[in-house]
Design a protein around this motif. Structure first.
Motif, PDB file in Angstrom:
ATOM      1  N   ALA A  83     -19.098  -4.498  21.158  1.00 20.83           N
ATOM      2  CA  ALA A  83     -20.480  -4.927  21.435  1.00 20.83           C
ATOM      3  C   ALA A  83     -20.773  -4.876  22.927  1.00 20.83           C
ATOM      4  O   ALA A  83     -21.926  -4.679  23.338  1.00 20.83           O
ATOM      5  CB  ALA A  83     -20.698  -6.334  20.896  1.00 20.83           C
ATOM      6  N   ALA A  84     -19.734  -5.026  23.764  1.00 20.14           N
ATOM      7  CA  ALA A  84     -19.931  -5.023  25.217  1.00 20.14           C
ATOM      8  C   ALA A  84     -20.025  -3.612  25.798  1.00 20.14           C
ATOM      9  O   ALA A  84     -20.361  -3.439  26.971  1.00 20.14           O
ATOM     10  CB  ALA A  84     -18.782  -5.780  25.875  1.00 20.14           C
TER      11      ALA A  84
ATOM     12  N   GLN B 117     -12.079  -5.382  16.636  1.00 16.09           N
ATOM     13  CA  GLN B 117     -12.468  -5.727  18.012  1.00 16.09           C
ATOM     14  C   GLN B 117     -13.987  -5.718  18.184  1.00 16.09           C
ATOM     15  O   GLN B 117     -14.523  -4.996  19.034  1.00 16.09           O
ATOM     16  CB  GLN B 117     -11.856  -4.710  19.000  1.00 16.09           C
ATOM     17  N   PRO B 118     -14.724  -6.486  17.369  1.00 10.80           N
ATOM     18  CA  PRO B 118     -16.193  -6.389  17.405  1.00 10.80           C
ATOM     19  C   PRO B 118     -16.811  -6.753  18.754  1.00 10.80           C
ATOM     20  O   PRO B 118     -17.722  -6.075  19.229  1.00 10.80           O
ATOM     21  CB  PRO B 118     -16.649  -7.352  16.305  1.00 10.80           C
ATOM     22  N   GLU B 119     -16.291  -7.820  19.396  1.00 14.38           N
ATOM     23  CA  GLU B 119     -16.896  -8.266  20.658  1.00 14.38           C
ATOM     24  C   GLU B 119     -16.660  -7.247  21.774  1.00 14.38           C
ATOM     25  O   GLU B 119     -17.528  -6.994  22.606  1.00 14.38           O
ATOM     26  CB  GLU B 119     -16.348  -9.647  21.072  1.00 14.38           C
ATOM     27  N   GLU B 120     -15.461  -6.672  21.769  1.00 15.49           N
ATOM     28  CA  GLU B 120     -15.117  -5.643  22.758  1.00 15.49           C
ATOM     29  C   GLU B 120     -16.073  -4.455  22.639  1.00 15.49           C
ATOM     30  O   GLU B 120     -16.568  -3.916  23.631  1.00 15.49           O
ATOM     31  CB  GLU B 120     -13.671  -5.199  22.480  1.00 15.49           C
TER      32      GLU B 120
ATOM     33  N   HIS C 207     -27.001  -6.154  24.960  1.00 15.56           N
ATOM     34  CA  HIS C 207     -25.658  -6.413  24.405  1.00 15.56           C
ATOM     35  C   HIS C 207     -25.705  -6.215  22.896  1.00 15.56           C
ATOM     36  O   HIS C 207     -26.668  -6.594  22.240  1.00 15.56           O
ATOM     37  CB  HIS C 207     -25.228  -7.848  24.739  1.00 15.56           C
TER      38      HIS C 207
ATOM     39  N   SER D  87     -19.899  -9.397  11.502  1.00 17.55           N
ATOM     40  CA  SER D  87     -18.545  -9.061  11.060  1.00 17.55           C
ATOM     41  C   SER D  87     -17.978 -10.217  10.258  1.00 17.55           C
ATOM     42  O   SER D  87     -17.956 -11.344  10.721  1.00 17.55           O
ATOM     43  CB  SER D  87     -17.674  -8.801  12.296  1.00 17.55           C
TER      44      SER D  87
ATOM     45  N   GLU E  89     -25.285  -6.496  18.943  1.00 18.09           N
ATOM     46  CA  GLU E  89     -25.292  -7.612  17.997  1.00 18.09           C
ATOM     47  C   GLU E  89     -24.151  -7.390  17.000  1.00 18.09           C
ATOM     48  O   GLU E  89     -23.954  -6.271  16.511  1.00 18.09           O
ATOM     49  CB  GLU E  89     -26.642  -7.594  17.270  1.00 18.09           C
ATOM     50  N   VAL E  90     -23.392  -8.456  16.690  1.00 15.05           N
ATOM     51  CA  VAL E  90     -22.229  -8.316  15.810  1.00 15.05           C
ATOM     52  C   VAL E  90     -22.494  -8.995  14.466  1.00 15.05           C
ATOM     53  O   VAL E  90     -22.951 -10.139  14.425  1.00 15.05           O
ATOM     54  CB  VAL E  90     -20.972  -8.945  16.459  1.00 15.05           C
TER      55      VAL E  90
END
Length: 443
Positions: free
Chosen positions: A92-93, A87-90, A121, A126, A123-124
């Protein structure tokens, strides 16, 4: 950017494998000039190694980020591990997170730290999990008495409840030479016990880059590690029943280094449930494994993983599991309450078990586990065992474990720390721990 004089702190969630990997990442930071500090101290960088198996992974992650931010609101926060891959975006938020690294990137954290300025925000970086096909060796030395040595990563099994293959990729292993070399490094630091860890360690031997051919077998690994000088104990962590072969059990029974302690996931005693879970064995094979161990090592400790509340588990299925475990000569249970995981087969299954029933079944098995442990400890009374003592003073007591995983206690004595003593087990205290009479200090 010059990192000399900068400080870094680490927090690890989840399994022993995660602890091994955090230690390896930490050594890289120290090599690059960082000073390692405790997580409860102010640091310039916080690295949080996450787990996807625990319930409420997102809540847990947020709470730990908040703890870091309270120590230093300007700190640079890095999230790695299984949850970061899934869940990288989750992540990152999450407020305060600056960098999220996936399965292959986490071992190169310092390469991404060119600027420690916080941003709005995270940075990802992945990878697609299909790209996680190389092996990074790791071991942790968190205390003087034992180290966790990573020998394998990833999993090719497709259990319907599990996110691990998506979080860690295909099954792959360290080379035999590397594992033996790491074990020798650990031995040189006066650490008495090595615990072998991985996602599916019985599958040891598959090479990197999707090579499905086994270069070596798990038995060959065990044989080679048994020869490493300076290690008092070697312990096999969780191993699948279908991969725990008679030859390995026989070898452990004759080894003076490998201890008579096995942790074997069962998940359910009902064949219907095992099929729904897509496990690679049925209950009769599990009985064979336990019977074989007890045949050659009657004093062996056997731990069991079991899941309650899996979709479709009726009262009858659960009672089948309960009776199955009740009758087996096992020593303790690790009980997991099933929780829904997106992108798993079980997510869409019918027969959802209500949460209150899951909770009730969990409690019943935890009570059974306490009874099993008590019965196992009672069986060990008046036997002579070797205890490896831990390093912590716990309210005036020092604890240790026998080779067959009986937890003992005695009054705090700093001279006992990281020593091995031969003792006679004499009684079980009110807290469930075992008291003893000394027979002799060995080391």
């Amino acid at each position: 950017m010059d990192m000399n004089g900068k400080s870094v702190a680490f927090h690890t969630l989840g399994c022993k494998l995660n602890f091994a990997e955090t230690s390896t990442i930490a050594r890289d930071f120290v090599d690059k000039g960082f000073a390692k500090v405790e997580f409860e101290q102010a640091a310039d960088v916080y690295v949080i190694n996450t787990c996807s198996v625990t319930q409420n992974a997102d809540k847990e992650c947020k709470s730990i980020v908040n703890r870091a931010m309270r120590q230093n609101p300007d700190a640079f926060v890095v999230i790695v591990g299984c949850y970061a891959q899934l869940q990288p975006e989750e992540i990152a938020a999450i407020d305060g997170v600056d960098l999220v690294l996936g399965a292959t990137e986490k071992f190169k954290v310092t390469d991404y730290l060119n600027d420690l300025t916080k941003s709005d925000h995270g940075e990802v970086h992945s990878c697609e999990i299909d790209e996680a096909n190389s092996f990074i060796g790791s071991y942790s030395i968190g205390e003087r008495t034992r180290a966790f040595l990573k020998v394998q990563d990833g999993c090719d099994y497709k259990c319907t409840y599990c996110t691990i293959p998506r979080a860690r990729g295909i099954s792959r292993s360290d080379t035999l030479e590397n594992v033996v070399s790491n074990a020798a490094e650990i031995a040189a630091q006066d650490i008495k016990e090595i615990v072998l860890t991985g996602v599916n360690i019985g599958d040891y031997g598959k090479g990197e880059f999707g090579n499905k051919r086994h270069e070596h077998t798990f038995l060959e690994l065990v044989r080679e590690l048994d020869k490493v000088e300076g290690i008092d104990r070697l312990r096999i962590s969780s191993i699948e029943p279908n991969l725990l072969k008679d030859e390995t059990i026989d070898f452990v029974s004759k080894s003076s280094r490998f201890v008579p302690h096995f942790h074997i996931p069962l998940q359910s005693g009902s064949d219907d449930m095992l099929k729904r879970m897509k496990r690679r064995y049925l209950s009769n094979l599990y009985v064979d494994r336990v019977t074989k161990i007890k045949e050659v090592m009657p004093h062996a400790c056997i731990g069991v993983d079991v899941i309650v509340g899996f979709p479709g588990e009726t009262d009858d299925h659960f009672m089948e599991t309960y009776r199955f475990l009740q009758e087996l000569p096992i020593s303790y249970l690790h009980v997991f309450t099933y929780s829904e995981r997106p992108n798993t087969e079980a997510w869409d299954m019918d027969g959802v078990v209500p949460k209150d029933i899951r909770k009730k079944r969990n409690k019943m098995l935890r009570v059974l586990s306490a009874k099993k442990r008590r019965a196992f400890y009672e069986d060990q009374m008046n036997t002579v065992r070797r205890v490896l003592f831990e390093g912590e003073n716990k309210e005036g007591w020092i604890h240790g474990f026998t080779e067959n995983y009986v937890k003992v206690k005695t009054h705090w004595d700093p001279a006992l720390v990281n020593s091995v003593a031969e003792v006679k087990l004499t009684s079980i205290d009110d807290d469930g721990l075992v008291r003893f009479e000394p027979v002799g200090i060995e080391a």
